[in-house]
Design an enzyme around this catalytic site. Structure first.
Site, PDB file in Angstrom:
ATOM      1  N   LYS A 194      43.354  20.825   5.099  1.00 20.93           N
ATOM      2  CA  LYS A 194      43.899  20.287   3.841  1.00 20.93           C
ATOM      3  C   LYS A 194      45.419  20.348   3.829  1.00 20.93           C
ATOM      4  CE  LYS A 194      39.949  21.961   1.101  1.00 20.93           C
ATOM      5  NZ  LYS A 194      39.080  20.803   0.886  1.00 20.93           N
TER       6      LYS A 194
ATOM      7  N   CYS B 172      31.694  19.985  -5.540  1.00 15.95           N
ATOM      8  CA  CYS B 172      31.240  21.344  -5.174  1.00 15.95           C
ATOM      9  C   CYS B 172      31.596  22.345  -6.257  1.00 15.95           C
ATOM     10  CB  CYS B 172      31.824  21.788  -3.826  1.00 15.95           C
ATOM     11  SG  CYS B 172      31.431  20.691  -2.481  1.00 15.95           S
TER      12      CYS B 172
HETATM   13  N1  7TS Z   1      37.826  26.107  -2.275  1.00 16.69           N
HETATM   14  C1  7TS Z   1      38.402  25.072  -2.874  1.00 16.69           C
HETATM   15  C2  7TS Z   1      39.213  25.280  -4.116  1.00 16.69           C
HETATM   16  C3  7TS Z   1      38.266  23.799  -2.313  1.00 16.69           C
HETATM   17  O1  7TS Z   1      38.851  22.766  -2.898  1.00 16.69           O
HETATM   18  C4  7TS Z   1      37.501  23.628  -1.126  1.00 16.69           C
HETATM   19  C5  7TS Z   1      37.249  22.280  -0.543  1.00 16.69           C
HETATM   20  C6  7TS Z   1      36.953  24.755  -0.528  1.00 16.69           C
HETATM   21  C7  7TS Z   1      37.124  25.971  -1.144  1.00 16.69           C
HETATM   22  C8  7TS Z   1      36.197  24.697   0.746  1.00 16.69           C
HETATM   23  O2  7TS Z   1      37.073  24.424   1.785  1.00 16.69           O
HETATM   24  P1  7TS Z   1      36.556  24.177   3.264  1.00 16.69           P
HETATM   25  O3  7TS Z   1      37.784  23.806   3.998  1.00 16.69           O
HETATM   26  O4  7TS Z   1      35.974  25.456   3.747  1.00 16.69           O
HETATM   27  O5  7TS Z   1      35.547  23.079   3.186  1.00 16.69           O
HETATM   28  N2  7TS Z   1      37.335  21.250  -1.477  1.00 16.69           N
HETATM   29  C9  7TS Z   1      36.949  19.992  -1.362  1.00 16.69           C
HETATM   30  C10 7TS Z   1      37.183  19.048  -2.350  1.00 16.69           C
HETATM   31  O6  7TS Z   1      37.748  19.282  -3.389  1.00 16.69           O
HETATM   32  N3  7TS Z   1      36.696  17.873  -1.963  1.00 16.69           N
HETATM   33  O7  7TS Z   1      36.144  18.040  -0.785  1.00 16.69           O
HETATM   34  C11 7TS Z   1      36.295  19.340  -0.386  1.00 16.69           C
END
Ligand code: 7TS
Length: 410
Positions: free
Chosen positions: A228, A367
């Site tokens: 991200k 999510c």
């Molecule tokens: N926490 C937050 C606040 C997030 O936005 C996300 C992913 C995660 C945890 C999980 O991150 P990952 O890199 O382990 O998958 N958020 C999103 C979203 O907002 N749209 O797609 C993924």
């Protein structure tokens, strides 16, 4: 230029932004989901595979030493980026989800007892909720939640009754992926420590978009998703206060995390290597180092200011167009994930129509199903911004919404 970022120049570094989708220029407004990658990151990963590829630590030959040095240099860069003085306090893994699960498994399961409490908030991503549910079920601990206020900030008025000596862990997102909300982390860390609890900050959205200093904020654990923040997918990891990492049990057993292995027992390396079993995501973390260099060159203050300006513009334009925007209005208290509801058109229909115009937004529960229930909606549409987005793209979004409205006759 918006703020201090030269968006036109930045865009030239991102090959994918030259693409057309459905014969329209790509308008990518889904960076909260995953960011795009600049040429510098793509090249660093290619260079690793073309010139340095070998496994870590194992080799006594030059290539392996180079790969190890690049990997450990990436760790030092990430540590410095989040204000950690000790690179050994950063564990590499696939990102936030894996990091939260590691703390829930290796720390929470070890310290929690029946009757203990884990305090979360109503706005958490499933990855900062489900692992704590597992830990609570395994130990007899209970989950409690800080409620959301009407304006989309956290309602901290009842904090004293929620955060007590029973609380062993406070888990909070540094920036909501739905509402953009940025809680006062320094205050929450101090309040958690005052009752003897640790604070785990979900940094998935915060770290890419704002300056974070784990020492100044006095944070115990911080999760980081490299994908991200311009880095490759499956890059990132976990910051942990050294003494907590020492106490924490490993999650995965296997090669490279051990010191001595006997048929019936093993001893482990010191952190962070105790938590890095098997062949690591070497190229990805090395690519993340290039992403950090890119962000540092822009300056995180400028990154944040750009985001505040484009977010303020988007909230104003969307509201003007008749959308209901969720989350705080004040861009001092929020980031650039802008969720909205538009004219009773289901967010999935909206996203599909926008896609026909080359505009990528996300639709759904993001999510965060418990948060959707609090907001009283089944789903939202969400536009999210990063360094390569311009106000023109916000205009493109609003134009596409107006055409969607015409199609649905709303
Ligand atoms: N926490 C937050 C606040 C997030 O936005 C996300 C992913 C995660 C945890 C999980 O991150 P990952 O890199 O382990 O998958 N958020 C999103 C979203 O907002 N749209 O797609 C993924």
């Amino acid at each position: 230029m918006i703020g201090e970022l030269d968006v036109a120049r930045i865009r030239k570094d991102f090959p994918i932004l030259e693409r057309r989708v459905h014969d329209r220029p790509l308008v990518y407004l889904d960076s909260s989901n995953t960011s795009q990658k600049p040429r510098q990151v793509i090249d660093r990963v290619s260079e690793f595979y073309e010139r340095h590829n070998a496994n870590l630590y194992r080799g006594v030959y030059e290539l392996s030493e180079e790969a190890t040095a690049m990997f450990e240099d990436a760790r030092a860069r990430l540590a410095q980026f989040i204000g950690a003085s000790d690179p050994g306090s950063v564990i590499f893994n696939r990102g936030t989800t894996e990091s939260t699960n590691l703390v829930a498994h290796g720390y929470a399961r070890k310290v929690l007892r029946p009757g203990d409490e884990i305090l979360l908030t109503e706005m958490e991503h499933h990855s900062n909720l489900v692992p704590w549910q597992f830990a609570a079920q395994a130990t007899g601990a209970t989950l409690r939640f800080i409620p959301l206020a009407e304006d989309g900030t956290l309602d901290l008025s009842g904090l004293e009754s929620l955060l007590t000596e029973r609380t062993k862990l406070l888990g909070v997102s540094g920036m909501s992926n739905v509402l953009g909300t940025m809680p006062p982390l320094e205050r929450l860390a101090a309040a958690a420590h005052a009752v003897g609890a640790v604070i785990v900050v979900d940094g998935a959205q915060l770290v890419p978009h704002a300056t974070v200093d784990v020492q100044a904020l006095d944070i115990d654990f911080l999760t980081i998703s490299g994908h991200k923040m311009l880095g490759p997918t499956a890059s990132g990891g976990l910051y942990g206060r050294r003494e907590l990492l020492e106490r924490m049990d490993p999650f995965l057993g296997g090669g490279e995390m051990i010191l001595e292995v006997y048929p019936d027992r093993s001893t482990f390396k010191a952190p962070p290597w105790k938590f890095e079993a098997g062949t690591m995501n070497i190229a990805e973390e090395i690519g993340l180092a290039a992403a950090i260099e890119y962000l540092e060159e822009l300056g995180m203050r400028a990154v944040r200011r750009h985001e505040q300006e484009i977010t303020a513009y988007a909230i104003a334009r969307l509201t003007e167009a008749g959308a209901t925007v969720f989350g705080p209005r004040d861009v001092e208290q929020r980031g650039g994930a802008v969720s909205f509801w538009f004219k009773d058109i289901h967010p999935h229909d909206l996203a599909q129509i926008l896609d026909q115009e080359g505009v990528c937004i996300r639709a759904g529960h993001h999510c965060a199903q418990p948060l959707m229930r609090v907001l009283g909606v089944p789903a939202t549409a969400r536009a999210s911004f990063y360094i390569y987005n311009s106000n023109d793209e916000v205009d493109a979004l609003v134009g596409a919404l107006e055409r969607a409205e015409a199609i649905f006759g709303a």
